[in-house]
Design a protein around this motif. Structure first.
Motif, short mmCIF file in Angstrom:
data_model
loop_
_atom_site.label_atom_id
_atom_site.label_comp_id
_atom_site.label_asym_id
_atom_site.label_seq_id
_atom_site.Cartn_x
_atom_site.Cartn_y
_atom_site.Cartn_z
N THR A 136 -14.92 4.82 -6.12
CA THR A 136 -13.62 5.45 -5.83
C THR A 136 -12.54 4.37 -5.85
O THR A 136 -11.60 4.40 -6.64
CB THR A 136 -13.64 6.11 -4.44
N ARG A 137 -12.69 3.36 -4.96
CA ARG A 137 -11.64 2.37 -4.74
C ARG A 137 -11.46 1.42 -5.92
O ARG A 137 -10.33 1.19 -6.37
CB ARG A 137 -11.97 1.54 -3.49
N GLN A 142 -13.76 -7.29 -4.24
CA GLN A 142 -13.85 -6.80 -2.85
C GLN A 142 -13.73 -7.96 -1.86
O GLN A 142 -12.94 -7.91 -0.92
CB GLN A 142 -15.20 -6.10 -2.65
N ALA A 202 -8.70 -2.24 1.95
CA ALA A 202 -9.02 -1.72 0.61
C ALA A 202 -7.84 -1.87 -0.34
O ALA A 202 -8.02 -2.16 -1.54
CB ALA A 202 -9.40 -0.24 0.72
N ASN A 203 -6.63 -1.74 0.19
CA ASN A 203 -5.44 -1.76 -0.66
C ASN A 203 -5.14 -3.15 -1.24
O ASN A 203 -4.36 -3.29 -2.17
CB ASN A 203 -4.24 -1.22 0.11
#
Ligand code: CP
Length: 380
Positions: A71-72, A167, A352-353
């Motif tokens: 997703t991310r 990440q 996450a952003n």
């Protein structure tokens, strides 16, 4: 962090050295290179939030292959490419001719002749993902050299079996924002946590251990028996801690990792021996065997349901109020108690952003030759 000061810190020699560079593992980059990359990411983040146009790579193609769900990272790739003026295209890796036996080097040559940057996620099979990325890169580089094509087509690791660099760099950027005085002396718990959903890759804890130890952090890795990580990544973490003055220790209890921690990163991964069993089953394209291994992995996980980040464990951390991190998606009620997640919901979203700006920085340093000058223009 003040973005103007990060611009001042950019070293033109380091930026020159990053031109054309792929990111396949963070340990392939020097610490000053990583600092420079994150300084660029901070600058892009500030300009993005200020609503400035960032189209440094207009009309270029940012192609990405995903051999696993996302997703991310998928949306961060699309968002990063779009902000830079590129056209993002994301393809399910299993829909390509790789599934029919096309080699990684052939695939690289074919994608590299059209694309201007290539992202890859290939994280489920130990020993394969990072090797695939390196072979794709060789295919691209050989094709460009053989045809006298001067384009720079960097490969960005969007998660492999060894590391999840976009990440962990996003995590580092977030940790630095929360601890502006730096990670030196900070205790960070990287712990296994129970998951009933699937046998997750090993790359996030491995990547965190390798990266955070480079910045003076005291990283404690905890997991139940049978959930070891790849030995060479642990050796990298030990070596990095020796250089930075931090430390890397292993614990067999989640409480030991949480005790006195400034930040905690509890997440699940699959049992090591079963992750190895997957290799042969995958090569044989034996879907029934893969499913049977997955069922055994989940049964093994279920023996450790008490490995949860809950209020009792958070109370063991420094001041009873450590920063909770997770790469997401988290299994709420299994990896983390609902109340802990609720308290840190905005924190994990902000964590996450960071990834979109890390990806933008990776593409910009690899592809924009006069980047320092262009970034100065963005600041005005
Ligand atoms: N954390 C992370 O990589 O998320 P996705 O799997 O959704 O990309």
């Amino acid at each position: 962090m003040d973005p103007t000061s990060t611009l001042a810190a950019l070293d033109p020699d380091i930026l020159r050295g990053l031109h054309g560079r792929s990111l396949l593992l963070t340990r392939d980059w020097t610490t000053p290179e990583i600092d420079t990359l994150l300084a660029v990411a901070s600058r892009l983040e500030a300009a993005d939030r200020a609503g400035r146009p960032l189209d440094l790579l207009r009309n270029e193609l940012g192609y990405a292959l995903f051999f696993d769900n996302s997703t991310r990272t998928r949306s961060a790739w699309a968002g990063g490419c779009a902000r830079l003026g590129m056209h993002p295209v994301i393809v399910d890796g299993s829909s390509t001719q790789v599934e029919h036996g096309e080699t990684a080097t052939e695939t690289g040559a074919m994608l590299g002749m059209n694309a201007h940057a290539l992202g890859i996620r290939h994280d489920l099979i130990l020993g394969e993902g990072n090797r695939f990325m390196r072979e794709v890169k060789r295919g691209i580089d050989d094709y460009l050299a053989a045809t006298g094509d001067a384009r720079k087509v960097p490969v960005v690791n969007l998660q492999c079996d060894v590391d999840h660099p976009t990440q962990t760099l996003a995590d580092l950027m977030w940790l630095r924002e929360r601890f502006p005085e730096g990670l030196k002396g900070r205790k960070i718990a990287v712990s296994w946590a129970y998951s009933p959903s699937y046998a997750k890759p090993l790359s996030v804890p491995q990547g965190l251990a390798m990266l955070l130890t480079r910045f003076g952090a005291h990283v404690t890795l905890a997991h139940p028996e049978g959930y070891r990580l790849m030995e060479d990544t642990l050796e990298s973490a030990r070596a990095a801690a020796r250089v930075s003055g931090g430390s890397f220790t292993e614990a067999s209890a989640m409480d030991d990792a949480f005790a006195g921690a400034d930040a905690v990163y509890p997440k699940s991964w699959g049992p090591y021996d079963l992750m190895l069993e997957r290799v042969a089953a995958n090569r044989a394209r034996d879907k029934a065997k893969m499913a049977e291994i997955e069922a055994r992995a989940l049964a093994r996980n279920a023996a450790h349901r008490d490995w949860i980040c809950d209020e009792r464990r958070m109370a063991l951390t420094r001041g009873g109020d450590a920063l909770y991190l997770h790469c997401l998606p988290a299994d709420i009620g299994a990896e983390v108690a609902p109340a802990v997640m609720e308290r840190h919901r905005v924190n994990v979203a902000r964590e996450a952003n960071k990834k979109v700006h890390v990806i933008m920085a990776l593409l910009a340093v690899a592809k924009v030759p006069d980047l320092a000058h262009r970034l100065e223009g963005l600041a005005r």
